[in-house]
Design an enzyme around this catalytic site. Structure first.
Site, PDB file in Angstrom:
ATOM      1  N   ASP A  82      -9.771   2.765   2.851  1.00 33.87           N
ATOM      2  CA  ASP A  82      -9.816   2.099   4.069  1.00 33.87           C
ATOM      3  C   ASP A  82     -10.014   3.472   4.832  1.00 33.87           C
ATOM      4  OD1 ASP A  82      -8.767  -0.344   3.304  1.00 33.87           O
ATOM      5  OD2 ASP A  82      -6.478   0.171   3.990  1.00 33.87           O
TER       6      ASP A  82
ATOM      7  N   LYS B   6       0.612  -1.529  -0.010  1.00 39.91           N
ATOM      8  CA  LYS B   6       0.162  -0.120  -0.268  1.00 39.91           C
ATOM      9  C   LYS B   6       0.914   1.376   0.057  1.00 39.91           C
ATOM     10  CE  LYS B   6      -4.077  -1.964   2.247  1.00 39.91           C
ATOM     11  NZ  LYS B   6      -4.864  -1.382   3.454  1.00 39.91           N
TER      12      LYS B   6
END
Ligand code: NAP
Length: 283
Positions: A95, A59
């Site tokens: 997220d 990420k």
């Protein structure tokens, strides 16, 4: 795109959403070793590809391989969604959104004015902590095994926060401080952003907290979604706390990614149901 991906359940609930709209798109797992990451991202540029999710451990490392990164993902320093638009690869972070949606809708918890403790300082902890300060919590304590990472996260939050009172109440503590219940004295919410307790990992069966330090009536939110309930959540329930697992967050972040790729509202109920089924069958 991630490594390993064997136990990812995202393909099940993403494919259910694609089928709901009868879209001729397939969600595939591209398990990628670190040496292959650049090539895998390049493959996304081929005309048949729409975009991707990015998961552990890429990420953060994927950012320099993209053409553009949106403001929120830049602030967090992590991308979990790539969208191809006009031949360009654009990075987003869903997220933070997924975390807050699940907190509201499944945890029935309003973060404004609340005192929060976060365990962990990796990509997920960064997304969670920025989302919480944006929701105007009143204090945040970050505790991580590697103290320097907790300190670095607290520092970047402080340089972002404009409210002087909250700025003073963002702190990093060492992992050893977890053995004292004192840090939870005035806490309303604890979020586990470490991978401790994850099934099929070396930390399977473990909990970051012992039952003695968990106060009753607070909310304990574990981002780990497999197993359900995690060892931490089992202890929290025994201690009389309210609990929330990571599955709703996983689905809400996936729903936001789905909208970015397709422009369509994600069929949340279908995705949630399929995710629960997948976890029961293959988890
Ligand atoms: P990451 O960047 O690799 O960070 C891992 C974190 O866990 C670090 O803070 C690390 O501490 C800590 N940690 C690992 N093993 C530990 C141990 N034995 N003892 C103490 N601390 C330990 O991973 P991430 O992307 O932040 O993800 C963290 C977890 O959240 C993963 O389990 C992931 O699956 C989950 N997650 C769930 C969702 C969801 O939608 N439900 C979304 C994102 C992430 P150090 O800094 O000391 O290494």
């Amino acid at each position: 795109i991630g490594y390993p991906l064997k136990h990812s359940i995202s393909p099940y609930f993403q494919q259910a959403a694609l089928e709901y709209y009868q879209l001729d798109i397939r969600y595939e797992k591209w398990e990628t070793s670190p040496e292959e990451l650049e090539l895998t991202v390049k493959k996304l540029r081929e005309p048949q590809n729409v975009g991707a999710n990015v998961t552990v451990p890429y990420k953060e490392t994927v950012l320099p391989l993209l053409d553009e990164v949106d403001d929120r993902a830049n602030l967090i320093g992590a991308v979990n969604t790539i969208v191809k638009r006009n031949e360009k690869l654009m990075g987003f972070n869903t997220d933070a959104y997924g975390f807050i949606e699940a907190l509201h809708k499944e945890g029935h918890f309003e973060p404004k004015g609340k005192q929060v403790v976060i365990l962990g300082a990796g990509g997920a902890a960064r997304a969670v902590s920025f989302a919480l300060v944006q929701k105007k919590i009143s204090s945040l304590t970050i505790i991580n095994r590697t103290f320097e990472r907790a300190k670095a996260l607290a520092d970047s939050l402080k340089s972002y926060i404009s409210d002087a009172s909250l700025k003073r109440r963002v702190n990093a503590l060492s992992w050893q401080s977890l053995s004292s219940g004192k840090i939870f004295d005035h806490c309303d919410l604890v979020v586990n952003c470490t991978s401790i307790g994850t099934k099929y990992s070396s930390q399977e069966g473990q909990s970051p907290l012992s039952i003695e330090v968990i106060p009753r009536d607070i909310l304990v939110y574990d981002l780990v979604y497999n197993p359900w309930p995690t060892p931490l959540l089992q202890l929290a329930e025994e201690a009389g706390a309210n609990i929330l697992g990571g599955l709703p967050m996983l689905v809400y972040q996936g729903a936001a990614s789905f909208k970015l790729w397709t422009g369509k509202e994600a069929p949340i109920d279908i995705m949630l149901r399929r995710a629960e089924e997948a976890l029961q069958k293959f988890g």
